[in-house]
Design an enzyme around this catalytic site. Structure first.
Site, PDB file in Angstrom:
ATOM      1  N   ALA A   1       9.181  -7.444  -8.662  1.00 45.99           N
ATOM      2  CA  ALA A   1      10.633  -7.497  -8.536  1.00 45.99           C
ATOM      3  C   ALA A   1      10.968  -8.415  -7.368  1.00 45.99           C
ATOM      4  O   ALA A   1      10.156  -8.581  -6.453  1.00 45.99           O
ATOM      5  CB  ALA A   1      11.175  -6.104  -8.276  1.00 45.99           C
TER       6      ALA A   1
ATOM      7  N   GLU B   1       4.181  -4.305 -14.761  1.00 51.03           N
ATOM      8  CA  GLU B   1       4.913  -3.373 -15.636  1.00 51.03           C
ATOM      9  C   GLU B   1       5.480  -4.101 -16.862  1.00 51.03           C
ATOM     10  O   GLU B   1       5.474  -3.581 -17.972  1.00 51.03           O
ATOM     11  CB  GLU B   1       6.028  -2.685 -14.840  1.00 51.03           C
ATOM     12  CG  GLU B   1       5.465  -1.727 -13.794  1.00 51.03           C
ATOM     13  CD  GLU B   1       6.515  -1.226 -12.830  1.00 51.03           C
ATOM     14  OE1 GLU B   1       7.152  -2.066 -12.156  1.00 51.03           O
ATOM     15  OE2 GLU B   1       6.713  -0.012 -12.734  1.00 51.03           O
TER      16      GLU B   1
ATOM     17  N   GLY C   1       6.574  -5.048 -10.719  1.00 52.07           N
ATOM     18  CA  GLY C   1       7.362  -5.209 -11.944  1.00 52.07           C
ATOM     19  C   GLY C   1       6.735  -6.213 -12.910  1.00 52.07           C
ATOM     20  O   GLY C   1       6.968  -6.140 -14.123  1.00 52.07           O
TER      21      GLY C   1
ATOM     22  N   GLU D   1       3.690  -1.452  -4.877  1.00 55.24           N
ATOM     23  CA  GLU D   1       4.995  -0.952  -4.413  1.00 55.24           C
ATOM     24  C   GLU D   1       4.918  -0.105  -3.151  1.00 55.24           C
ATOM     25  O   GLU D   1       5.817  -0.161  -2.306  1.00 55.24           O
ATOM     26  CB  GLU D   1       5.677  -0.128  -5.530  1.00 55.24           C
ATOM     27  CG  GLU D   1       6.285  -0.947  -6.642  1.00 55.24           C
ATOM     28  CD  GLU D   1       5.298  -1.312  -7.743  1.00 55.24           C
ATOM     29  OE1 GLU D   1       4.084  -1.102  -7.548  1.00 55.24           O
ATOM     30  OE2 GLU D   1       5.741  -1.808  -8.791  1.00 55.24           O
TER      31      GLU D   1
END
Ligand code: DAK
Length: 258
Positions: free
Chosen positions: A64, A112, A109, A132
């Site tokens: 992200a 993911e 992300g 994270e």
């Protein structure tokens, strides 16, 4: 719809969607996620396989967008997470096959996003991880769930708790990626696999994809019942008749997704 952060290219039955922010290692901002979501929603019916990759030499997606995450309120964070989940869900429910071509870092992300695809292939130099906790947060786009389902809970916990990146051969040994290719060959190797899949019966592929997904949430008896039901239904299709007839007539099947 014109896109600013992703690029789309078609090659016969293959649609390639590339996240195109190489200066920030293709980090996922809200705009990128919205554009991926719109691009996946707009995949034409005659595309058979969607390949997701990252622009540049270094990264698939390095997570992200950390700069954008700074200062998000709890409500905004929830909204961002919901958007990431919506993209994952859309990829998983697409009738067509989705493949992540992991051409470098797939972190947070990014991993993911890759795990929301049906298949993951990686370049030799790729590094994958859920870092994270380094930032004091947890995976927010399904990482705690999809990683555990792919590699098992223990290795998922190790990757998430330590935030360590693993290399592509380790990812293959753990079942996180299907295969590993030299950097320069990744995209062509993945396209070759995509073409192989594109030649099969599209309704059969969509049904098999749906069964693997739904079956994971059912007990074996219910999952097998759903398979039996779906198997029977496929026999109503022209493609099933065509596939079987073509085999018996020793010719290539002409599937029409009908
Ligand atoms: N976001 C923004 N910019 C990034 C970035 C990212 N994730 N990753 C890299 N960049 C930028 C760098 O800041 C740098 O920009 P400049 O300094 O040149 O302006 C540029 O990309 C090149 O990166 P480096 O210079 O750092 O390149 P290196 O080869 O030295 O290192 C690296 C590569 C991948 C090891 C390093 O860049 C790195 O550690 N990047 C961060 C990896 C990471 O922690 N990613 C985030 C994972 S957490 C949420 C839901 C989900 C998530 C978050 C919230 N909510 C519900 C709110 C998901 C979170 C994550 O993905």
């Amino acid at each position: 719809m014109p896109f600013e952060t992703i690029r789309i290219e078609d090659e016969g039955p293959i649609r390639v969607i590339a996240v195109d922010r190489p200066k920030v290692l293709n980090a996922l901002s809200t705009q990128v996620l919205r554009e991926i979501d719109a691009a996946v929603a707009a995949v034409p019916g005659d595309a058979r396989v969607v390949i997701l990759t990252g622009a540049g030499e270094k990264a698939f997606v390095a997570g992200a967008d950390i700069a954008e995450m700074q200062g998000k309120s709890a409500d905004e964070a929830r909204g961002f997470s919901a958007l990431g989940h919506a993209v994952g869900k859309r990829l998983e429910r697409l009738d067509q096959v989705t493949i992540a071509a992991v051409n470098g870092f797939a972190l947070g992300g990014g991993l993911e996003l890759a795990m929301s695809c049906d298949l993951i292939y990686a370049a030799e130099h790729a590094r994958l991880g859920q870092p994270e906790v380094n930032l004091g947060i947890i995976p927010g786009f399904g990482g705690t769930q999809r990683l555990a389902r792919l590699v098992g809970p223990q290795l998922a916990r190790e990757m998430i708790f330590t935030a360590r990146m693993i290399d592509a051969p380790t990812a293959k040994a753990r079942g996180l990626v299907c295969d590993v290719f030299p950097k320069a060959e990744l995209l062509s190797a993945v396209k070759k696999i995509a073409l192989e899949i594109a030649a099969k019966g599209p309704l059969a592929i969509a049904a098999a994809k749906m069964l693997v997904r739904k079956g994971a949430a059912l007990d074996l008896d219910d999952a097998n019942r759903l398979e039996t039901e779906t198997f029977g239904e496929l026999f109503r299709s022209r493609d099933a008749l065509e596939g079987i007839t073509a085999y018996l007539e020793k010719r290539k099947a002409d599937f029409t997704a009908s």
